[in-house]
Design a protein around this motif. Sequence first.
Motif, short mmCIF file in Angstrom:
data_model
loop_
_atom_site.label_atom_id
_atom_site.label_comp_id
_atom_site.label_asym_id
_atom_site.label_seq_id
_atom_site.Cartn_x
_atom_site.Cartn_y
_atom_site.Cartn_z
N ALA A 18 1.11 -0.85 -0.09
CA ALA A 18 0.30 -0.06 0.12
C ALA A 18 0.77 1.41 0.17
N ASP A 19 -0.14 2.46 -0.37
CA ASP A 19 1.43 3.65 -0.65
C ASP A 19 1.48 3.94 1.02
N SER A 20 1.00 3.85 1.85
CA SER A 20 0.36 4.34 3.19
C SER A 20 2.29 3.19 3.83
N VAL A 21 2.89 2.47 3.36
CA VAL A 21 3.99 0.96 4.07
C VAL A 21 4.80 1.83 3.06
N ARG A 22 4.52 1.71 1.70
CA ARG A 22 5.83 1.31 0.49
C ARG A 22 6.96 2.03 0.85
N GLY A 23 8.17 1.20 0.79
CA GLY A 23 9.26 1.63 1.21
C GLY A 23 9.93 2.09 2.57
N ARG A 24 8.38 1.58 3.59
CA ARG A 24 8.92 1.24 4.75
C ARG A 24 8.72 -0.48 5.68
N PHE A 25 7.67 -0.68 5.40
CA PHE A 25 7.53 -2.11 5.20
C PHE A 25 7.96 -3.21 4.23
N PHE A 26 8.87 -4.32 4.74
CA PHE A 26 8.95 -5.37 3.36
C PHE A 26 8.30 -6.71 3.67
N ILE A 27 7.39 -7.47 2.42
CA ILE A 27 7.11 -8.63 2.94
C ILE A 27 7.96 -9.50 2.32
N SER A 28 7.98 -10.59 2.88
CA SER A 28 8.74 -11.82 2.71
C SER A 28 8.15 -13.85 3.24
N ARG A 29 8.30 -14.18 2.18
CA ARG A 29 8.15 -15.57 3.17
C ARG A 29 9.08 -16.68 3.17
N ASP A 30 9.35 -17.76 3.97
CA ASP A 30 10.16 -19.10 3.83
C ASP A 30 8.76 -19.89 3.18
N ASN A 31 8.95 -20.66 2.28
CA ASN A 31 7.89 -21.07 1.95
C ASN A 31 8.59 -23.21 2.80
N SER A 32 9.73 -23.33 2.93
CA SER A 32 10.70 -23.59 3.48
C SER A 32 10.36 -24.51 4.83
N LYS A 33 9.54 -23.34 5.41
CA LYS A 33 9.50 -23.05 6.88
C LYS A 33 7.62 -22.80 7.27
N ASN A 34 6.84 -22.59 6.23
CA ASN A 34 5.59 -21.87 6.23
C ASN A 34 5.76 -20.89 6.89
N MET A 35 6.23 -19.77 6.63
CA MET A 35 6.47 -18.85 7.40
C MET A 35 6.17 -17.18 6.35
N LEU A 36 5.41 -16.67 6.82
CA LEU A 36 5.02 -15.06 6.14
C LEU A 36 5.88 -14.02 7.31
N TYR A 37 6.54 -13.46 7.11
CA TYR A 37 7.01 -11.76 7.38
C TYR A 37 7.07 -10.84 7.44
N LEU A 38 7.10 -10.09 7.99
CA LEU A 38 6.41 -8.61 7.79
C LEU A 38 7.79 -7.15 8.16
N GLN A 39 8.89 -6.68 7.37
CA GLN A 39 9.65 -5.71 8.17
C GLN A 39 9.24 -4.76 7.87
N LEU A 40 9.06 -4.11 9.13
CA LEU A 40 8.67 -2.84 9.97
C LEU A 40 9.87 -1.51 10.33
N ASN A 41 9.51 -0.79 9.11
CA ASN A 41 10.67 0.30 8.99
C ASN A 41 10.87 1.21 9.59
#
Length: 120
Positions: A61-84
């Motif tokens: 979303a525009d409100s978080v672009r450049g600050r928040f970063f989504i990622s995933r590790d399919n080998s661990k069934n994990m979803l992440y969100l880095q909030l800066n």
Amino acid sequence: QVQLVESGGGLVQAGGSLRLSCQASGFAFDHYAMKWVRQAPGKDLEWISSIYSGGEIRKAADSVRGRFFISRDNSKNMLYLQLNNLEPDDTAVYYCARGGPMTAATSDYRGQGTRVTVSS
């Protein structure tokens, strides 16, 4: 059954960072796009970011672009969100979710949420 369990929220000062995690189970995680949504006090659910099943496409979303970063590790069934560079307006309960349009807050499953509080 489908389960999504978020963790990593907390109290942080403005300008700080957090990393949210979501442990998924009960479904073929690597077959599904996933998203993060949030709900601030007194406000509607807001879509934050999405990531395709293989992680090759991400949207924010525009409100978080450049600050928040989504990622995933399919080998661990994990979803992440880095909030800066967090701001007080980022205070909300953050949920990981499966299903629904990629840039909408609607979903077919959502976790119980993890609370993020940003102090000024």
